[in-house]
Structure formats: structure tokens, C-alpha cells
Design a protein around this motif. Structure first.
Motif, PDB file in Angstrom:
ATOM      1  N   VAL A 138      88.439  20.002   4.521  1.00 15.94           N
ATOM      2  CA  VAL A 138      88.108  20.200   5.935  1.00 15.94           C
ATOM      3  C   VAL A 138      86.838  21.037   6.064  1.00 15.94           C
ATOM      4  O   VAL A 138      85.952  20.736   6.861  1.00 15.94           O
ATOM      5  CB  VAL A 138      89.280  20.880   6.678  1.00 15.94           C
ATOM      6  N   PHE A 139      86.741  22.087   5.232  1.00 16.81           N
ATOM      7  CA  PHE A 139      85.576  22.959   5.264  1.00 16.81           C
ATOM      8  C   PHE A 139      84.303  22.155   5.017  1.00 16.81           C
ATOM      9  O   PHE A 139      83.324  22.247   5.776  1.00 16.81           O
ATOM     10  CB  PHE A 139      85.738  24.058   4.217  1.00 16.81           C
ATOM     11  N   LEU A 140      84.321  21.320   3.973  1.00 14.13           N
ATOM     12  CA  LEU A 140      83.133  20.528   3.643  1.00 14.13           C
ATOM     13  C   LEU A 140      82.807  19.558   4.776  1.00 14.13           C
ATOM     14  O   LEU A 140      81.656  19.439   5.216  1.00 14.13           O
ATOM     15  CB  LEU A 140      83.360  19.751   2.334  1.00 14.13           C
ATOM     16  N   ALA A 141      83.845  18.874   5.284  1.00 10.55           N
ATOM     17  CA  ALA A 141      83.618  17.867   6.332  1.00 10.55           C
ATOM     18  C   ALA A 141      83.024  18.506   7.581  1.00 10.55           C
ATOM     19  O   ALA A 141      82.053  18.003   8.157  1.00 10.55           O
ATOM     20  CB  ALA A 141      84.930  17.160   6.654  1.00 10.55           C
ATOM     21  N   VAL A 142      83.616  19.644   7.958  1.00 13.26           N
ATOM     22  CA  VAL A 142      83.152  20.301   9.185  1.00 13.26           C
ATOM     23  C   VAL A 142      81.747  20.857   9.001  1.00 13.26           C
ATOM     24  O   VAL A 142      80.863  20.674   9.843  1.00 13.26           O
ATOM     25  CB  VAL A 142      84.136  21.421   9.604  1.00 13.26           C
ATOM     26  N   ILE A 143      81.488  21.504   7.875  1.00 14.46           N
ATOM     27  CA  ILE A 143      80.185  22.147   7.677  1.00 14.46           C
ATOM     28  C   ILE A 143      79.079  21.092   7.540  1.00 14.46           C
ATOM     29  O   ILE A 143      77.952  21.293   7.996  1.00 14.46           O
ATOM     30  CB  ILE A 143      80.218  23.109   6.470  1.00 14.46           C
ATOM     31  N   ARG A 184      96.389  26.718   4.409  1.00 13.81           N
ATOM     32  CA  ARG A 184      96.732  25.566   5.249  1.00 13.81           C
ATOM     33  C   ARG A 184      96.392  25.904   6.703  1.00 13.81           C
ATOM     34  O   ARG A 184      95.827  25.086   7.432  1.00 13.81           O
ATOM     35  CB  ARG A 184      98.221  25.242   5.069  1.00 13.81           C
ATOM     36  N   GLY A 185      96.723  27.108   7.103  1.00 17.00           N
ATOM     37  CA  GLY A 185      96.442  27.544   8.469  1.00 17.00           C
ATOM     38  C   GLY A 185      94.952  27.539   8.769  1.00 17.00           C
ATOM     39  O   GLY A 185      94.516  27.045   9.807  1.00 17.00           O
ATOM     40  N   LEU A 186      94.167  28.044   7.812  1.00 14.73           N
ATOM     41  CA  LEU A 186      92.717  28.055   7.994  1.00 14.73           C
ATOM     42  C   LEU A 186      92.177  26.639   8.151  1.00 14.73           C
ATOM     43  O   LEU A 186      91.276  26.379   8.956  1.00 14.73           O
ATOM     44  CB  LEU A 186      92.037  28.747   6.806  1.00 14.73           C
ATOM     45  N   ALA A 187      92.749  25.718   7.380  1.00 19.11           N
ATOM     46  CA  ALA A 187      92.307  24.327   7.478  1.00 19.11           C
ATOM     47  C   ALA A 187      92.577  23.799   8.886  1.00 19.11           C
ATOM     48  O   ALA A 187      91.735  23.132   9.487  1.00 19.11           O
ATOM     49  CB  ALA A 187      93.022  23.470   6.428  1.00 19.11           C
ATOM     50  N   TYR A 188      93.775  24.106   9.451  1.00 15.04           N
ATOM     51  CA  TYR A 188      94.106  23.677  10.812  1.00 15.04           C
ATOM     52  C   TYR A 188      93.137  24.264  11.822  1.00 15.04           C
ATOM     53  O   TYR A 188      92.721  23.600  12.772  1.00 15.04           O
ATOM     54  CB  TYR A 188      95.520  24.129  11.191  1.00 15.04           C
ATOM     55  N   VAL A 189      92.788  25.550  11.608  1.00 17.51           N
ATOM     56  CA  VAL A 189      91.886  26.210  12.547  1.00 17.51           C
ATOM     57  C   VAL A 189      90.542  25.481  12.587  1.00 17.51           C
ATOM     58  O   VAL A 189      89.950  25.288  13.644  1.00 17.51           O
ATOM     59  CB  VAL A 189      91.692  27.691  12.159  1.00 17.51           C
ATOM     60  N   LEU A 190      90.074  25.048  11.415  1.00 16.27           N
ATOM     61  CA  LEU A 190      88.781  24.354  11.371  1.00 16.27           C
ATOM     62  C   LEU A 190      88.858  23.008  12.076  1.00 16.27           C
ATOM     63  O   LEU A 190      87.969  22.637  12.831  1.00 16.27           O
ATOM     64  CB  LEU A 190      88.339  24.151   9.919  1.00 16.27           C
ATOM     65  N   SER A 191      89.929  22.283  11.836  1.00 14.58           N
ATOM     66  CA  SER A 191      90.103  21.008  12.521  1.00 14.58           C
ATOM     67  C   SER A 191      91.499  20.475  12.261  1.00 14.58           C
ATOM     68  O   SER A 191      92.011  20.554  11.151  1.00 14.58           O
ATOM     69  CB  SER A 191      89.081  19.979  12.030  1.00 14.58           C
ATOM     70  N   THR A 192      92.120  19.925  13.302  1.00 13.59           N
ATOM     71  CA  THR A 192      93.441  19.337  13.106  1.00 13.59           C
ATOM     72  C   THR A 192      93.335  17.836  12.862  1.00 13.59           C
ATOM     73  O   THR A 192      94.306  17.180  12.555  1.00 13.59           O
ATOM     74  CB  THR A 192      94.337  19.579  14.331  1.00 13.59           C
TER      75      THR A 192
END
Lengths: 330, 500
Positions: free
Chosen positions: A75-80, A129-137
């Protein structure tokens, strides 16, 4: 290392060879380079994760956070990559730094606060897991020409098999891990701590540094697995790779590493991964079996390997008793 | 004789624990090439002194000089680096690594930044040859006997330190031949000019290998002697501070009371052959025999640790079935097992909690014994058995072996049993505590308790038993009572079977 410690490794290897021969006998197509190449590609991310898990389990610990770390990385890579224009290589470096640091932090907590690894990494699992949700669900697609280029890299073997970058990365990870575990002081210290942390400390093993290093390796490799996973799926999704930590643990145990630590080989983990991949491939070839059979067979195999370790343990104690008895007589 | 300068000279060492002085102005001088025995009863301060020397404890006073230079080790690793190596009874090495890896952990020979396994193995083989071992260093440590592991531990300690070697009860788990092997290694090291501190309970071994001995009592040095000049009796007298009573002859007992327990054809297949046994109040039945003859098995089957599968039991004339220890405890039986470390004490609980454990278990956990009552019971037995401790609240693992054994006894005495079964009550404790436990057994007998005592020490059995059951090959082969009882008679009873 002596014969008896390598026995579980040989049994895993023999199991793989036997299973492969049986599969190939039923479906000759399974012996093609295409299937072998896919086996490597499909299991690359799990294979890399399992290397980190091998370090952790060899030291007598456990890391439940790796599945979440992979999802977070994706998620981090996709969002950034969607939000900014930085180069994927920079993003890779950044995410590896984060995940390695995260692992090191868990190792530090485990060592300095004397907390069980199970609890600390369980907390880490929820956190990531929570951090991943925060970035994008939602599932975020990754579209970048550098990604396309990386995905287009492959070596076409005779027979049509495409050996991709990710598979090569996994093999490289295994080779590097073997060198680290058997040829460096850090690797020796991992085994020492797995044998008995207290004794290792009395013998001068830097326990803090080693424990932190072990979980940093596991976190960093989970990050690398996350990168590989985005190359595999071209997306980042916070719900992805749930339970992958358990698959990794299964692969390590099937690979002959003792869950109590101190004994095992990273090569065993490699064949553990291949065995699990082979079962999945067989189910695809069969076509009539439900994919849940994978889990059932893995469950059975795990059980068999745990029994095997128990049996080897008994055999060893019996042999030592015999040795001591014969010493006493002579 | 003119002595060279001591390698290690500790002066005025003091150590205080809350409420107790563990070491008081202790001096210890070690000379190169000598084996120096450190002797004393349990709790005399031997372990504390060692821990102060190696930095495991911070001392409260005194100086330590190594080769004339004052040192202040922070921890055992530090003292090892300075030159003082220590080897304990339990081998402190890693069983899952190879012998070579154990020897070289932390200082592996490197080649191009990598551990050079081949050179490590070669060097390990050379090092071990100096210690009289010709073994394959590439095999797991676990695959060798304890004696060999012990020698590997010594080799590692010496290679890392090189001036002083402290051996803390190294022979406790070794058999006769293994002790000889270890002694040959000690002789070699002596020849190399090391100063060796040797701690053991076995006085014979002290005289066999040591040059001098320092004797501690209650945290003080009561004497340093050249062993060539003294007798064993003199050493024991120094250790105890009084003459040792010869507790080896049979004394008359008062008349036993009513029949308590009667066993007929009692036994368990594969464990102990059926036997008959009667025991009255105020009687001690001794179980004698060689190792593995069925002493512990008899004790266990009476207590229900293994359920008997044949025979009958009567308690005060009423039928009785004992299939597990809980039923035995309900019938006021008590068993002190052989291995106090694994079967007896709960190391992290306090002395008080350990003493009331069985009483509490019999009452049921839903009816806790009030703190004041527990305190009173514990205090009573600590006094009655002369258990030496700083506080009732200290974890029992901090007590010395003999005191742990007494606390275990206290636990069972607190349940006020009618039948007390003791399995090797004097194993692994020193000579002073030994005499006290024997006196205690006699005292309990005179107070009318029925006891069954299994022991490998015949002199001891002869001293306190009313009757002695002799076992061989898991079978009763004889019974001695009254004036018949003597070590000679026991030996004859054991040997008689051979002739038959």
C-alpha cells in the motif's frame, strides 16, 4: 554440522523430490520448465519472507508481523507512487528502511523489555495492518514505466519457462542468507541464542545486538517480499497477504528447523516453500480438487514433520544414554 | 618453603545480604601451578566468594589482585577476559553447536570476512589434544558424554582466561572413570602453571588432587592448610567447628508402637516385584540395595506415584487402595523425592510458600492458609530444622542445597504425616547437614512417626533403621532387624543372591 542435524533437511529434500516425481508421473507437463519457473515466481514473496522467519525461528523466536508488513509495503509503495513523482527505486529504499527499522524496534522491545516475541510481534502485526488501512482501504493499482520494465525482465528457458526477476531475487536471498548464517559471527550467534540465550550470553554473545539484528532481518526481508509482491500483482492492497506469516512458519518447520530454535538450515526452508508450491500446482493441474486441499495437505505435512523431530529427539537421547552406559562399563 | 608471588590474591572480601553477612573479611591466595580446594558446609560462603571473584556479585569490601595488579571485574565475562575462567557443574556450553563452534564462539578464525570453518576445526582438534581428547570437533557437543563436554568447557575457559581456573563442583555428575579423566586434565593444567580452584563435596577427591585447601565457615576463613600435613578428620572438624559424631553404629531404639501399614504381595509389574512389608509407629524401615535395585521404585509404589497392580494394603487394619499420590496424602503419607531440584522445590517461590505448599494442597486451594498462620508454621520448622536463611520471603532457590533439602522436609512435616517416605534424603548435601538430617530422622522416629527411608549409604541406614529391607534386581531379598543390622549383614544379603 553433523549428520544428525542435517537429517531433517535430507528428509525434506527427499520429500520434495519424491513428490515432484509422483506429480510428474501423473502429469508429465509438470516437469516442464514453465511449471518450474512459475513455481519460483509464484512463491518468490513467500520464499523471501520465510528466509527472515528462518532467522527468527532459529533464534527461538517468532515473527507474526510479516504478513502485515508485506501488505503495508504494498500500500505504501502504491500510494507514494500515485501521490508523488519519486522514482520507485527511492521508494524501495525508503520502504526497506521503514520495515527494517520496524523489525529492529520490535527486536529491541523483545530484548530490553524482556517481552515474549509472540506478543510483541502480534502487536506489530496489528500496528502494520492498521497503518496499511490508514493509507488506503482500497486496492491501489501501480502504474509506472519502471515497474513495467522490471516486470518485463525475464530469461526464457528452453521449453517456454520464463524465469523472472522476482524468482532470481528469491534465490539470491537464499544464497545470501546461507552465507550470513554459516559464515559470519552474526549467523553463529543466531544459532547460539537459539540453543540457549542465557548460556550464549555467558559465553559472550552480544545478545542485544543479535536479537535486534534478527528481527531487523525479518522486517527488512518482509519489506523486500512486499516489493516483490507489488511486482507480482501490480497493486497495493491493505487486505492482502493475511496469514502469510503462518505460511512462512509452516515452510520453515517443514524445512526441518526446530521451532524451539538452535537447529535448522535455510536450505530446508527453500524446499519447504517448494513443497508447498508443488501441492498448489498439483491442485491446479488436477482441476477437480478444491484449493483448500492445499491447507489440508500442508497441515498433514506439518504434523508429520513435527512428529519426525520429536522422534529424532528421542532417538538422540536414547543414543546418548547408550553412549554413557557403554562409557561407564568400559 | 618459599612461595612465588600469588597469581590471585583476594583480601578482606566482604559481602552482605539483607539480614546476613555472607562473607566477612575473607582472604584467598592462589599460587601458580597449585590446585586449591575451597571447602565448607553448604551456606559457608564458597559460592558467594566465587561470585565475588568473578564479578557475578558486586562485593561490599576488599581487593582482588591478579598478578599483582588490582582488578575489579564487572561480570564473569569481564573476569574471563582478565584471566579468571570458571566452569560449573552444569556445562555452560551450547549443545546445538559443534565442539569447535563452542570452543571458538565469539573469536572464530576469519578469512576474507568469513568464518573459516576448516581452520576452526583444525585448531579445535589441536587445542583439545592438549587436554588429552582426540575427538571430532566437527560433531555436535550434544553427541559427547558429560565428562567430555566438561573438558571442552574447561578448554574454552582456559583458552580465554589462562591464569586462574575455577572449577565449581565439576565432578558432581561424573562417574568414577570420568573423574579420573577430569583429574588428568587438571594435572596437565597444573603443569602449565595455572592456579586452579577446586570446589567439591567429595573429600576423597580433595585429597587426591589438591595441594592446599582454604576452609570457610559462616562466611569466614577458618584455616588454610597444606593437605599433605592434615587428616580428613581435621578438615571436617574445621568445616563443622566441632567433632563429627561417628553416626555409623546401630543404637538401641525405643519400642515401636501400633501397626500402621501392612502391605501383602504389593507390587507393580515391570517396576517392583511383589513384596510384603509391615511398618509400625516409631519405626524406621530402611531400604537398602545397589543403584537400580528398586529402592526408589518401592518408595514410589507405596506412595502411589506408580499405582500397584497387585497385592493388598491395610492401614490400621482397614483396607486401603492407593492409586495416586493425592490419595496417599489424604491418608497422611508424605514422600520426599530423590531429586529435589526437579521433583521438589519450586525455586522462585519463597521459602514460606514452599514450606506450606503441601499443607495448602491438602486443604484445597479454595481455603487459603492465612498469612499469619503460614508464617507461624514456616517459622516453627525453620527453627526446628535449623534452616539457615536471611528471610522467609527469599526465593528458595537462593538457599544452599542442604537447606533446600531441609525446607523440603519441612514441607512434608507441616502436613503432620503418619508415614514419611524419604528417598535419598542426604544425597548431594554436605557432611554437616548430613549429620543433622540423620539426627532429625532419629528424632521423628522417637516421636512415634513411621518412616521409610531409601538410601544408598549403608552406614546411614544402619544408624537409624529399626529394620532394613534389602533389595536386589527390583526384588526384596532379605530383611534385617534389631541386632542383626550391620553394614556387613546388608552386603551379605545383597551378595547372597549371587551365590544362589
Amino acid at each position: 554440522m553433523s549428520q544428525s542435524t542435517k537429517l531433517p533437511l535430507y528428509i525434506t529434500l527427499a520429500t520434495f523430490v519424491l513428490a515432484f516425481v509422483l506429480c510428474a508421473a501423473q502429469y508429465p507437463a509438470m516437469a516442464s520448465t514453465r511449471v518450474v519457473a512459475n513455481l519460483l515466481t509464484d512463491n518468490a514473496f513467500l520464499g523471501i519472507t520465510a528466509v527472515g522467519m528462518t532467522f527468527v525461528i532459529l533464534s527461538g523466536g517468532i515473527d507474526l508481523s510479516v504478513g502485515s508488513v508485506i501488505a503495508f509495503t504494498g500500500v505504501f509503495l502504491a500510494v507514494i507512487l500515485r501521490e508523488t513523482s519519486i522514482h520507485p527505486l527511492v521508494a524501495f529504499a525508503l520502504v526497506l528502511l521503514i520495515t527494517t527499522g520496524f523489525g529492529a524496534a520490535m527486536g529491541g522491545i523483545i530484548h530490553y523489555l524482556e517481552m515474549p516475541p509472540f506478543i510483541v510481534t502480534l502487536a506489530g502485526m496489528f500496528l502494520m495492518r492498521g497503518l496499511a488501512y490508514v493509507l488506503s482501504t482500497e486496492s491501489v493499482p501501480i502504474t509506472h514505466e519502471f515497474y513495467d520494465w522490471l516486470q518485463s525482465l525475464y530469461w526464457k528457458a528452453p521449453g517456454g519457462g520464463r524465469f523472472r526477476l522476482t524468482g532470481a531475487l528469491m534465490l539470491l536471498t537464499y544464497v545470501a542468507a546461507m552465507i550470513v548464517l554459516h559464515r559470519t559471527r552474526f549467523g553463529q550467534n543466531v544459532y547460539a541464542i537459539g540453543g540457549s540465550a542465557q548460556t550464549a550470553q555467558l559465553m559472550g554473545v552480544p545478545r542485544a545486538r543479535t536479537t535486534i539484528g534478527i528481527y531487523a532481518v525479518s522486517g527488512g526481508l518482509a519489506g523486500l517480499a512486499g516489493i516483490v509482491y507489488t511486482l507480482y500483482t501490480s497493486a497495493g492492497y491493505s487486505l492482502a497477504t493475511v496469514g502469510v506469516e503462518l505460511d512462512a512458519i509452516a515452510a520453515v518447520v517443514i524445512g526441518g528447523t526446530l521451532l524451539t530454535g538452535g537447529s535448522g538450515f535455510v536450505a530446508g526452508t527453500f524446499f519447504g516453500i517448494l513443497i508447498m508450491g508443488l501441492i498448489q500446482t498439483y491442485i491446479v493441474f488436477d482441476g477437480t480438487l478444491s484449493s483448500w486441499w492445499t491447507k489440508i495437505v500442508i497441515g498433514g505435512l506439518l504434523f508429520a514433520f513435527i512428529m519426525l523431530q520429536k522422534g529424532l529427539g528421542w532417538a538422540t537421547t536414547a543414543r546418548i544414554r547408550l553412549l554413557t552406559a557403554s562409557d561407564a562399563r568400559s | 618453603m618459599a612461595m612465588p608471588e600469588p597469581v590471585l590474591h583476594a583480601r578482606g572480601i566482604s559481602k552482605f545480604f539483607p539480614g546476613a553477612i555472607a562473607l566477612d573479611d575473607v582472604e584467598l591466595a592462589l599460587y601458580p601451578g597449585e590446585v586449591h580446594a575451597l571447602l565448607g558446609e553448604n551456606g559457608a560462603g564458597k559460592s558467594t566468594l566465587i561470585k565475588c571473584l568473578t564479578g557475578a556479585y558486586t562485593r561490599d569490601g576488599g581487593t582482588i589482585a591478579l598478578s599483582g595488579v588490582e582488578i575489579d571485574p564487572r561480570d564473569p565475562l569481564d573476569s574471563q577476559a582478565l584471566g579468571i575462567g570458571t566452569v560449573y557443574q552444569e556445562v555452560n556450553l551450547l549443545p546445538n553447536l559443534t565442539v569447535a563452534e563452542n570452543l571458538f564462539l565469539g573469536r572464530q578464525p576469519m578469512r576474507w570476512g568469513m568464518v573459516d570453518h576448516r581452520r576452526m576445526k583444525r585448531e579445535a582438534r589441536e587445542v583439545l589434544r592438549d587436554y588429552g581428547l582426540d575427538i571430532d570437533p566437527g560433531r555436535l557437543l550434544d553427541s559427547y558424554s558429560i565428562a567430555i563436554q566438561q573438558i571442552v568447557a574447561i578448554a574454552r575457559a582456559v583458552e580465554l582466561s589462562g591464569k586462574v581456573l575455577i572449577l565449581d563442583e565439576p565432578t558432581a555428575s561424573l562417574d568414577h572413570d570420568e573423574v579420573k579423566l577430569l583429574f588428568s586434565v587438571i594435572e596437565r593444567l597444573k603443569g602449565r602453571g595455572l592456579a586452579i580452584v577446586f570446589i567439591t563435596h567429595f573429600l576423597d577427591q580433595v585429597f587426591a588432587i589438591s595441594d592446599r585447601a582454604t576452609i570457610l565457615r559462616n562466611g569466614r576463613v577458618v584455616g588454610t592448610r597444606r593437605l599433605a600435613d592434615v587428616s580428613q578428620t581435621e578438615i571436617v572438624t574445621l568445616m563443622l567447628g566441632r567433632q563429627l559424631e561417628a553416626a555409623t553404629h546401630h543404637r538401641a531404639h525405643s519400642e515401636p508402637g501400633e501397626l500402621l501399614l501392612s502391605l501383602k504381595g504389593f507390587g507393580k509389574g515391570g517396576s517392583i516385584e511383589p513384596f510384603d512389608m509391615e511398618i509400625r509407629e516409631g519405626e524406621v524401615v530402611g531400604l537398602a540395595g545397589l543403584l537400580g535395585s528398586g529402592r526408589s521404585e518401592t518408595a514410589n509404589v507405596v506412595f502411589g506415584v506408580v499405582a500397584a497392580d497387585q497385592g493388598t494394603a491395610e492401614l490400621r487394619g482397614r483396607g486401603l487402595r492407593i492409586t495416586n499420590p493425592r490419595e496417599a496424602i489424604r491418608n497422611r503419607f508424605a514422600l520426599c523425592p530423590e531429586d529435589r531440584k526437579t521433583d521438589g522445590i519450586v525455586g522462585d517461590l519463597s521459602v514460606r510458600e514452599n514450606i506450606i505448599l503441601s499443607l495448602q494442597a491438602r486443604q484445597g486451594w479454595h481455603r487459603p492458609i492465612p498469612r499469619a498462620k503460614a508464617e507461624e508454621i514456616a517459622q516453627h520448622y525453620v527453627k526446628a530444622l535449623d534452616i539457615r536463611l536471611a528471610s522467609l520471603d527469599m526465593p528458595i532457590r537462593l538457599l544452599s542445597g542442604g537447606n533446600q533439602q531441609k525446607a523440603l522436609l519441612a514441607r512434608w512435616l507441616a502436613t503432620e504425616p503418619e508415614l514419611l517416605i524419604l528417598d535419598e534424603p542426604t544425597r548431594g548435601i554436605d557432611v554437616g547437614a548430613h549429620a543433622e538430617i540423620i539426627a532429625l530422622i532419629e528424632d521423628l522416629r522417637e516421636k512415634g512417626m513411621a518412616l521409610i527411608v531409601a538410601s544408598s549409604e549403608m552406614e546411614e541406614l544402619v544408624a537409624y533403621s529399626s529394620r532394613i529391607v534389602v533389595l536386589r534386581d527390583r526384588r526384596q531379598v532379605g530383611e534385617l532387624s534389631g541386632a542383626e543390622i550391620s553394614t556387613k549383614a546388608i552386603v551379605e544379603a545383597i551378595a547372597a543372591e549371587d551365590a544362589a
